[in-house]
Design a protein around this motif. Structure first.
Motif, short mmCIF file in Angstrom:
data_model
loop_
_atom_site.label_atom_id
_atom_site.label_comp_id
_atom_site.label_asym_id
_atom_site.label_seq_id
_atom_site.Cartn_x
_atom_site.Cartn_y
_atom_site.Cartn_z
N SER A 54 0.83 -1.21 0.00
CA SER A 54 0.00 0.00 0.00
C SER A 54 0.86 1.26 0.00
O SER A 54 1.95 1.28 0.59
CB SER A 54 -0.89 -0.01 1.24
OG SER A 54 -1.66 1.17 1.29
N THR A 57 -0.66 4.92 3.91
CA THR A 57 -0.30 5.35 5.27
C THR A 57 0.89 4.54 5.76
O THR A 57 0.93 3.33 5.58
CB THR A 57 -1.51 5.14 6.21
OG1 THR A 57 -2.51 6.08 5.84
CG2 THR A 57 -1.16 5.35 7.67
N PHE A 58 1.82 5.24 6.43
CA PHE A 58 2.97 4.55 7.02
C PHE A 58 2.91 4.69 8.53
O PHE A 58 2.70 5.79 9.06
CB PHE A 58 4.29 5.15 6.49
CG PHE A 58 5.49 4.62 7.22
CD1 PHE A 58 5.87 3.29 7.05
CD2 PHE A 58 6.21 5.40 8.10
CE1 PHE A 58 6.97 2.77 7.74
CE2 PHE A 58 7.30 4.89 8.79
CZ PHE A 58 7.68 3.58 8.60
N TYR A 68 0.52 10.25 6.59
CA TYR A 68 -0.41 10.05 5.48
C TYR A 68 0.29 10.44 4.20
O TYR A 68 0.73 11.59 4.05
CB TYR A 68 -1.64 10.96 5.62
CG TYR A 68 -2.53 10.69 6.83
CD1 TYR A 68 -2.65 9.43 7.39
CD2 TYR A 68 -3.28 11.73 7.39
CE1 TYR A 68 -3.48 9.20 8.48
CE2 TYR A 68 -4.13 11.51 8.47
CZ TYR A 68 -4.21 10.25 9.02
OH TYR A 68 -5.04 10.03 10.08
N ASP A 229 -7.01 7.69 8.47
CA ASP A 229 -6.59 6.37 7.97
C ASP A 229 -5.60 5.78 8.95
O ASP A 229 -4.95 6.50 9.71
CB ASP A 229 -5.95 6.46 6.58
CG ASP A 229 -5.79 5.06 5.98
OD1 ASP A 229 -6.78 4.31 5.93
OD2 ASP A 229 -4.66 4.69 5.58
N HIS A 230 -5.52 4.47 8.96
CA HIS A 230 -4.56 3.83 9.86
C HIS A 230 -4.15 2.49 9.30
O HIS A 230 -4.13 1.48 9.98
CB HIS A 230 -5.15 3.70 11.27
CG HIS A 230 -4.11 3.87 12.32
ND1 HIS A 230 -3.91 2.95 13.32
CD2 HIS A 230 -3.18 4.82 12.49
CE1 HIS A 230 -2.90 3.36 14.08
NE2 HIS A 230 -2.44 4.48 13.58
N GLU A 231 -3.82 2.47 8.07
CA GLU A 231 -3.47 1.30 7.25
C GLU A 231 -4.36 0.08 7.52
O GLU A 231 -5.56 0.23 7.59
CB GLU A 231 -1.94 1.06 7.21
CG GLU A 231 -1.19 1.05 8.53
CD GLU A 231 -0.54 -0.29 8.81
OE1 GLU A 231 -1.24 -1.32 8.76
OE2 GLU A 231 0.69 -0.29 9.12
N GLN A 232 -3.81 -1.12 7.71
CA GLN A 232 -4.65 -2.33 7.61
C GLN A 232 -5.27 -2.73 8.96
O GLN A 232 -5.14 -3.86 9.42
CB GLN A 232 -3.84 -3.47 7.01
CG GLN A 232 -3.17 -3.13 5.69
CD GLN A 232 -4.10 -2.45 4.71
OE1 GLN A 232 -5.25 -2.89 4.54
NE2 GLN A 232 -3.66 -1.38 4.08
N GLY A 392 -10.10 7.10 4.58
CA GLY A 392 -9.19 5.95 4.58
C GLY A 392 -9.85 4.74 3.93
O GLY A 392 -9.25 4.05 3.10
N GLN A 396 -8.45 2.92 0.65
CA GLN A 396 -8.05 1.50 0.70
C GLN A 396 -8.82 0.71 -0.36
O GLN A 396 -8.26 -0.15 -1.05
CB GLN A 396 -8.33 0.91 2.10
CG GLN A 396 -7.58 1.57 3.24
CD GLN A 396 -6.10 1.20 3.32
OE1 GLN A 396 -5.64 0.26 2.69
NE2 GLN A 396 -5.35 1.98 4.09
#
Ligand code: ACO
Length: 433
Positions: A54, A57-58, A68, A229-232, A392, A396
């Motif tokens: 992805s 977001t890291f 972001y 967002d907060h990735e997965q 987010g 995604q």
């Protein structure tokens, strides 16, 4: 030479490629594991499983970093935080120009209203219904009212659908609240910005407009940005799982709302306030809370503490703690729950149990106290999280749909049930008792 991982099973060895992300994160690519070895991996809760590559977001959980599209989260806490700008960045992958932002704002304003028949759907819910249930149902219902966006075949159609969802979620959220209270719905006001319009739809009455306070509008912008967002995480992963079956954007995001609802995820902000209220009522002291949280025989957890990824202070919690202080001071709110939260944090951060397990305050620990000060009712807290998280989820979903590596999400299992056994006709079965 590219790095390889070697797996030895019995007397055979297999090599697998190691892939690396732009921030040095490494993973063993086991795409061919089962085909080559006949084995699968076992990873309950997916704590060691990368499900996608992805660009959104890291997070570096050890160092407490969140970015972001490369921009550190702290940089969004400017004199005037702007949720629309952050949302656009997250969804479309770059900072918007003035024209991008102006164009997007026009679509948001023109689509803030709900279809009249959709509005009638709210009447089908009982007064007192949980707003998260209404939110999820109504987002899914957008699929019925916008059949033209069930298939998003080009960029313009995607932008149109994303903007409608992003705009309407705050109207649906406000109407869910008003339905839960049995008070009249308030139309969106085209002259108000995103957050101000939400506050207007939540708190105005037909005979009296709610007065929007700019500090509160800024605090709300920041709360939404920090949740964007907060990735997965559990809900984003849900959106991707549903989307992997090629379900449409509205259906996938509605599923994300359901995933967010529980107290281990987006419902934690509500659970934090209930815990703090419990202490305030004198049911437990802060010291007892810490004792119960550590006890092996109790189910009690210190809500708003701990995180799957952060093994350091959640950077969002750090910003929210400062916002909390700012909002409460400027508005002369003396909330005893803040004192209790600070005391719990102090006790936990020096307690061996929490230190050893690297349990720190997460985003939910202080957000509820700010929302209380703003006047958001407690049962709306997870809904607020959902409004913030929608950019987010959209990003995604979009990334996944465009990723040629996407396959339908279909984990495997280790079966541990009965081995083959015969069917017994009912008349020959012995009673269980
Ligand atoms: N209070 C007490 N103990 C805790 C807590 C807590 N809040 N969180 C974790 N632990 C303990 C566990 O009991 C476990 O201890 P053990 O090793 O002795 O068995 C250890 O820390 C690891 O916990 P896990 O549950 O395995 O960690 P996981 O990564 O699966 O869970 C989670 C993370 C769900 C966030 C967890 O920390 C928790 O339940 N926190 C409280 C709920 C909460 O605040 N959720 C919001 C998360 S942020 C978000 O979703 C937006």
């Amino acid at each position: 030479m590219a790095e390889r991982a070697i797996l030895t099973i019995g007397d055979r060895s297999y090599e697998f490629p190691v892939i690396e992300g732009s921030e040095g994160e490494r993973a063993i690519d086991i795409t061919e594991l089962r085909a080559r070895t006949g084995l699968i991996t076992y990873d309950p809760g997916f704590g060691n499983t990368g499900s996608c590559i992805s660009n959104i977001t890291f997070i570096d959980g050890e160092k407490g970093i969140l970015r972001y599209r490369g921009i550190p989260i702290e940089q969004f806490d400017r004199p005037t935080p702007n949720f629309i700008e952050a949302a656009w960045l997250i969804i479309f992958g770059r900072l918007p120009t003035k024209d991008d932002l102006a164009g997007f704002n026009v679509i948001l304003t023109e689509n803030a209203h709900l279809d009249e028949s959709m509005k009638h759907n709210f009447e089908g819910f009982p007064v007192g219904a949980p707003p998260m249930a209404m939110l999820s149902a109504m987002i899914n219902a957008l699929s019925c009212f916008h059949p033209e966006y069930l298939k998003l075949s080009d960029e313009d159609t995607f932008e149109a659908a994303a903007a409608r969802l992003f705009s309407k979620i705050r109207t649906i959220a406000a109407y869910s609240y008003r339905r839960s209270k049995g008070v009249p719905y308030i139309f969106p006001n085209p002259h108000l910005r995103y957050c101000a319009n939400f506050l207007h739809m939540m708190f105005s009455m037909p005979y009296k407009d709610h007065v929007i306070d700019s500090d509160i509008e800024d605090a709300l912008n920041l709360i939404f940005i920090l949740h964007a967002d907060h990735e997965q995480n559990c809900s984003a992963a849900t959106v991707r799982v549903v989307g992997s079956g090629q379900a449409n954007l509205f259906a996938s995001v509605a599923a994300g709302v359901c995933a967010l609802w529980g107290p281990r995820h987006g419902g934690a902000n509500l659970a934090v306030i209930r815990m703090l209220e419990d202490v305030h009522r004198g049911n437990h002291s802060p010291e007892e809370c810490i004792r119960m949280a550590k006890s092996q025989t109790s189910d009690f957890r210190l809500m708003g503490f701990g995180h799957r990824v952060y093994k350091n202070y959640d950077p969002r919690a750090r910003i929210l703690k400062a916002v909390c202080d700012r909002v409460l001071t400027r508005h002369h709110v003396n909330d005893p729950l803040l004192e209790i939260a600070l005391r719990l944090e102090e006790l936990a951060l020096k307690d061996e149990y929490f230190v050893e397990r690297k349990l720190y305050p997460n985003v939910d620990f202080y957000s509820g106290i700010i929302m209380r000060a703003i006047g958001i009712p407690t049962d709306m807290f997870p809904v607020m999280f959902a409004i913030g998280r929608v950019p987010g989820w959209i990003a995604q979903w979009r990334e996944q749909q465009g990723d040629p590596q996407t396959r339908i999400a279909r984990p495997r299992q280790i079966y541990a049930g009965p081995t083959v056994t015969s069917y017994i006709p009912i008349e020959r079965r012995e009673s269980a008792g």
